[in-house]
Design a protein around this motif. Structure first.
Motif, PDB file in Angstrom:
ATOM      1  N   GLY A  63       6.040 -13.281 -16.404  1.00  0.00           N
ATOM      2  CA  GLY A  63       7.495 -13.283 -16.353  1.00  0.00           C
ATOM      3  C   GLY A  63       8.126 -13.481 -17.721  1.00  0.00           C
ATOM      4  O   GLY A  63       9.337 -13.328 -17.886  1.00  0.00           O
ATOM      5  N   LEU A  64       7.295 -13.788 -18.710  1.00  0.00           N
ATOM      6  CA  LEU A  64       7.785 -14.016 -20.078  1.00  0.00           C
ATOM      7  C   LEU A  64       7.397 -12.885 -21.017  1.00  0.00           C
ATOM      8  O   LEU A  64       7.531 -13.017 -22.228  1.00  0.00           O
ATOM      9  CB  LEU A  64       7.221 -15.344 -20.612  1.00  0.00           C
ATOM     10  N   GLY A  65       6.937 -11.771 -20.453  1.00  0.00           N
ATOM     11  CA  GLY A  65       6.609 -10.617 -21.283  1.00  0.00           C
ATOM     12  C   GLY A  65       5.247 -10.044 -20.977  1.00  0.00           C
ATOM     13  O   GLY A  65       4.230 -10.589 -21.405  1.00  0.00           O
ATOM     14  N   ALA A  66       5.215  -8.964 -20.208  1.00  0.00           N
ATOM     15  CA  ALA A  66       3.978  -8.239 -19.903  1.00  0.00           C
ATOM     16  C   ALA A  66       4.349  -6.766 -19.788  1.00  0.00           C
ATOM     17  O   ALA A  66       5.276  -6.417 -19.066  1.00  0.00           O
ATOM     18  CB  ALA A  66       3.349  -8.744 -18.607  1.00  0.00           C
ATOM     19  N   TYR A  67       3.614  -5.908 -20.483  1.00  0.00           N
ATOM     20  CA  TYR A  67       4.033  -4.520 -20.620  1.00  0.00           C
ATOM     21  C   TYR A  67       2.936  -3.561 -20.155  1.00  0.00           C
ATOM     22  O   TYR A  67       1.779  -3.932 -20.024  1.00  0.00           O
ATOM     23  CB  TYR A  67       4.388  -4.238 -22.085  1.00  0.00           C
ATOM     24  N   GLY A  68       3.350  -2.299 -19.947  1.00  0.00           N
ATOM     25  CA  GLY A  68       2.415  -1.325 -19.412  1.00  0.00           C
ATOM     26  C   GLY A  68       2.007  -1.731 -18.014  1.00  0.00           C
ATOM     27  O   GLY A  68       2.807  -2.218 -17.222  1.00  0.00           O
ATOM     28  N   TYR A  69       0.710  -1.548 -17.697  1.00  0.00           N
ATOM     29  CA  TYR A  69       0.171  -2.022 -16.417  1.00  0.00           C
ATOM     30  C   TYR A  69      -0.430  -3.409 -16.625  1.00  0.00           C
ATOM     31  O   TYR A  69      -1.562  -3.683 -16.254  1.00  0.00           O
ATOM     32  CB  TYR A  69      -0.872  -1.043 -15.891  1.00  0.00           C
ATOM     33  N   LEU A  70       0.342  -4.268 -17.289  1.00  0.00           N
ATOM     34  CA  LEU A  70      -0.038  -5.648 -17.599  1.00  0.00           C
ATOM     35  C   LEU A  70      -1.183  -5.729 -18.603  1.00  0.00           C
ATOM     36  O   LEU A  70      -1.804  -6.780 -18.754  1.00  0.00           O
ATOM     37  CB  LEU A  70      -0.413  -6.428 -16.322  1.00  0.00           C
ATOM     38  N   GLU A  71      -1.475  -4.631 -19.300  1.00  0.00           N
ATOM     39  CA  GLU A  71      -2.559  -4.672 -20.280  1.00  0.00           C
ATOM     40  C   GLU A  71      -2.065  -5.063 -21.673  1.00  0.00           C
ATOM     41  O   GLU A  71      -2.866  -5.359 -22.567  1.00  0.00           O
ATOM     42  CB  GLU A  71      -3.310  -3.330 -20.351  1.00  0.00           C
ATOM     43  N   PHE A  72      -0.750  -5.059 -21.870  1.00  0.00           N
ATOM     44  CA  PHE A  72      -0.191  -5.450 -23.170  1.00  0.00           C
ATOM     45  C   PHE A  72       0.529  -6.787 -22.992  1.00  0.00           C
ATOM     46  O   PHE A  72       1.619  -6.857 -22.433  1.00  0.00           O
ATOM     47  CB  PHE A  72       0.759  -4.384 -23.692  1.00  0.00           C
ATOM     48  N   LEU A  73      -0.120  -7.842 -23.488  1.00  0.00           N
ATOM     49  CA  LEU A  73       0.367  -9.201 -23.254  1.00  0.00           C
ATOM     50  C   LEU A  73       0.619  -9.920 -24.572  1.00  0.00           C
ATOM     51  O   LEU A  73       0.087  -9.556 -25.621  1.00  0.00           O
ATOM     52  CB  LEU A  73      -0.663  -9.989 -22.435  1.00  0.00           C
ATOM     53  N   ASN A  74       1.436 -10.978 -24.493  1.00  0.00           N
ATOM     54  CA  ASN A  74       1.641 -11.835 -25.644  1.00  0.00           C
ATOM     55  C   ASN A  74       0.415 -12.724 -25.857  1.00  0.00           C
ATOM     56  O   ASN A  74      -0.472 -12.801 -25.007  1.00  0.00           O
ATOM     57  CB  ASN A  74       2.865 -12.734 -25.425  1.00  0.00           C
ATOM     58  N   SER A  75       0.392 -13.430 -26.973  1.00  0.00           N
ATOM     59  CA  SER A  75      -0.668 -14.412 -27.198  1.00  0.00           C
ATOM     60  C   SER A  75      -0.403 -15.630 -26.321  1.00  0.00           C
ATOM     61  O   SER A  75       0.733 -15.902 -25.927  1.00  0.00           O
ATOM     62  CB  SER A  75      -0.703 -14.829 -28.664  1.00  0.00           C
ATOM     63  N   SER A  76      -1.446 -16.373 -26.008  1.00  0.00           N
ATOM     64  CA  SER A  76      -1.279 -17.574 -25.185  1.00  0.00           C
ATOM     65  C   SER A  76      -0.393 -18.605 -25.884  1.00  0.00           C
ATOM     66  O   SER A  76       0.329 -19.359 -25.228  1.00  0.00           O
ATOM     67  CB  SER A  76      -2.646 -18.188 -24.862  1.00  0.00           C
TER      68      SER A  76
END
Length: 311
Positions: A186-199
């Motif tokens: 909910g704080l940033g996930a892109y594409g089919y959730l394969e592009f994520l922020n760092s932990s």
């Protein structure tokens, strides 16, 4: 009201691809504006104002009412929040609104409901009142075997109907790390959730949002009146409701811990902030908001725009 929309890039990313979450979020935020902003069309009509373009206002509100019927099911918790506030107001102040003031709003509600019902009836008529059956037949014809209605439960996608496959609710939440997945995405996930922020970025965003959230609740309970406190309780009840509904849906239907299903949090929190803006430290809230907006903008640009492959 709009501050929470700045806190997460996921609320912006919704509008970049085909989905019904974007329409739902837009419709609910517009409804919140009409209810909580003092110079909105709705509030001015309830004060008894009747400008020359009065009927245009009624027509626009009718369209907004109609849009509320089209929102996704998880966004129904925002009208529930408004209903809890309305009941609280009536119980606390015991004042009935004058009929002549609410008549334009009732008219808009009736027109909006009629518009929705007309659309609903027409779509069933053109489909010979067998829309559900046709949708199921289309899914059976075009879907992959993992998703076909005729596929036995054991052969469906591994994320389908975890409850029916014997996985307990606690196992889903703990072993599949449900809570972290749904809140972080909910704080940033892109594409089919394969592009994520760092932990690190996720944890920083989470800590600052939690700080802002706790501060606002604490201040409203200390400084607020009965209705202010009820606004916090109604907000928390609606948030818990949508969270519990998301858990059950992921367990009983389709395991998809995606933060976009919790985006109704944003107008809920924004409405509570706007109701109590005179009680909170706007400098502190704005400062935290700008920090979170900067982190969200970095995520949206550095991850969302840069890493997603271009056509």
């Amino acid at each position: 009201l709009f501050l929470p929309l700045m806190l997460t890039p996921q609320s912006w990313y919704l509008f970049s691809y085909y989905n019904s979450d974007a329409l739902s979020l837009f419709a609910v935020v517009m409804a919140a504006y009409q209810v909580f902003v003092s110079n909105s069309m709705l509030r001015r009509l309830l004060r008894g104002e009747r400008p020359s373009h009065y009927f245009i206002w009624v027509a626009m509100l009718a369209l907004l009412f109609a849009m509320q019927y089209w929102v996704k099911l998880n966004y129904i918790f925002y009208p529930i929040f408004l209903l809890m506030l309305a009941v609280s107001w009536l119980l606390l102040y015991r004042r009935k609104p004058a009929l002549n003031r609410i008549m334009p709003v009732l008219m808009a509600f009736i027109l909006g409901t009629g518009l929705f019902l007309s659309w609903e009836v027409s779509r069933h008529v053109v489909n010979d009142f067998s829309l559900s059956e046709k949708a199921t037949a289309c899914r059976e014809k075009t879907a992959h075997k993992l998703y076909k209605p005729s596929t036995s439960l054991a052969q469906t996608h591994p994320n389908f109907n975890l409850r029916g496959k014997g996985e307990t609710l606690i196992e889903m939440i703990t072993e599949r790390n449900w809570s972290e997945r749904i809140f972080f995405t909910g704080l940033g996930a892109y594409g089919y959730l394969e592009f994520l922020n760092s932990s690190v970025l996720y944890k920083t965003q989470s800590a600052l949002i939690l700080l802002l959230f706790i501060y606002a609740i604490f201040v409203v309970f200390i400084k607020g009146n009965g209705l202010s406190r009820m606004s916090v309780l109604a907000m928390l009840a609606a948030m818990l409701g949508i969270t519990f509904a998301a858990i059950l849906n992921n367990w009983d239907q389709d395991y998809q811990p995606q933060g976009r299903y919790l985006m109704v949090y944003l107008p809920l929190f924004g409405s509570m902030l706007l109701m109590n803006e005179k009680r909170i430290n706007l400098t502190l809230v704005s400062g935290l908001g700008w920090v979170l907006f900067s982190l969200a903008l970095y995520s949206f640009i550095a991850i969302g725009l840069v890493e997603i492959p271009k056509l």
